[in-house]
Every structure is written in C-alpha cells, then in structure tokens.
Scaffold this active site. Structure first.
Site, PDB file in Angstrom:
ATOM      1  N   ASP A 110       0.873  -1.172   0.000  1.00 19.02           N
ATOM      2  CA  ASP A 110       0.000   0.000   0.000  1.00 19.02           C
ATOM      3  C   ASP A 110       0.911   1.223   0.000  1.00 19.02           C
ATOM      4  O   ASP A 110       1.779   1.352   0.867  1.00 19.02           O
ATOM      5  CB  ASP A 110      -0.882  -0.012   1.253  1.00 19.02           C
ATOM      6  CG  ASP A 110      -1.951   1.055   1.243  1.00 19.02           C
ATOM      7  OD1 ASP A 110      -2.390   1.460   0.149  1.00 19.02           O
ATOM      8  OD2 ASP A 110      -2.358   1.492   2.337  1.00 19.02           O
ATOM      9  N   ASP A 112       0.701   5.407  -0.203  1.00 23.58           N
ATOM     10  CA  ASP A 112      -0.188   6.565  -0.127  1.00 23.58           C
ATOM     11  C   ASP A 112       0.622   7.849  -0.060  1.00 23.58           C
ATOM     12  O   ASP A 112       1.543   7.959   0.755  1.00 23.58           O
ATOM     13  CB  ASP A 112      -1.059   6.499   1.137  1.00 23.58           C
ATOM     14  CG  ASP A 112      -2.087   5.392   1.094  1.00 23.58           C
ATOM     15  OD1 ASP A 112      -2.687   5.179   0.023  1.00 23.58           O
ATOM     16  OD2 ASP A 112      -2.288   4.741   2.127  1.00 23.58           O
TER      17      ASP A 112
END
Length: 181
Positions: A110, A112
């Site tokens: 992930d 971000d």
C-alpha cells in the site's frame, strides 16, 4: 458527484519533497516494502532520500487479518502529484495488489501520498494532504522519524498532530529495517 480539483497552493516547477506512507500485511512484509522502495527509487525524476523505521501495527477497519508493517518514505521528485500517484499504483499492481479491492482488506503493498511539499489539492482520485494523516499513529510516528513537517491545511507540525491523534493503537518498532538501494 464529480469533485473538482482545488489547488490553493500550486506546486512550483522543480523537485518537491514528498512523504509516502508504505505498508504491507501479506506474505514477506519486509521484502515487499524493500521491493517497493527499490521501485520508487528507480522512478524517473525521483530519488528516495529517507526511510523511517518500520513498525508493526494493528489493522484498521477489518481487524481479522495479519498485522501490518508500516513506514514512511521521503522522496524528492519532479513528478506531478497525479503522475506520482499513477507510478505508485503501477508499483502496487506490479507487486501483486489487484486494481480493485475491498477497502481495508489485506494487501501486499500500500503506497499513499501523505504530503507533497505544501500542496493542497482535492480531486476525484487524489487528496493531498492525505485525509487520514491526522488520524493514524502508524503514519504520524514514522513520519516523525524523518521530519516534523507542517500540515499545509492545519498549519501545525506533525508532532502537534500526534498529540491530538484520536488513534490509540500501539506500534512496535522492528529491529529489521529496509534500506535505500
């Protein structure tokens, strides 16, 4: 409803300091983070200039899954926020994250965008600063390993955000590290 981009702070041309949240909770989590770091460092117009400690953290949302390994990466990049996001999505996909997934589900990787200089923007696909930045210990603590940047909307440093963070989860700093290739 389509949201329109708003940019009170336009980025100047040149390189920008960007902070990315990085996490994994499937398989060899540390290896996934290291591989993502290598791919980030090979992006055009981009260099990894710092990596926080890596922390084992509780999952958010769906709690019946493996713990995450989380950290923050500092980049210097000449890429636009949208282009950087596209590169991050390509890295996620290349490492095995499906394009569509259930929110808060387990993930190989992930990435971000947390902060992009002092840019403030909101579009249908990207919000900077990251809207959950102020609510996540697993972002604020690793961010403070690298710097104490000013939140461009709230106009206070990350250290003050940590003091006001509603998240009470416990982070375990790992002795294992990932390194800039």
């Amino acid at each position: 409803m389509q949201k329109h981009a708003s940019r009170p702070h336009e980025p100047e041309t040149g390189h920008h300091t960007v902070y990315l949240g990085i996490g994994s909770n499937i398989g060899d989590r540390l290896a996934h983070l290291q591989e993502a770091l290598g791919l980030l460092n090979r992006m055009a117009e981009t260099a990894v200039t710092g990596i926080s400690g890596i922390y084992m953290t509780e999952p958010v949302g769906v709690t019946e899954q493996e713990r995450f390994y989380n950290g923050v990466v500092r980049l210097e990049t000449g890429l636009s926020p949208e282009n950087l996001r596209s590169h991050c999505k390509a890295i996620e996909h290349n490492l095995g994250r499906p394009e569509r997934y259930i929110r808060w589900s387990p993930r190989v990787i992930d990435l971000d965008i947390l902060l992009y200089g002092d840019l403030v923007m909101h579009s249908s696909v990207l919000t900077i600063p990251h809207p959950e930045l102020t609510n996540r210990m697993f972002v604020l603590i690793p961010l403070l390993d690298l710097a104490d940047p000013l939140h461009p909307v709230l106009h206070c440093p990350a250290s003050a955000l940590l003091g006001a963070c509603p998240d009470r989860s416990v982070l375990v700093r790992l002795r294992d590290r990932i390194t800039i290739p």
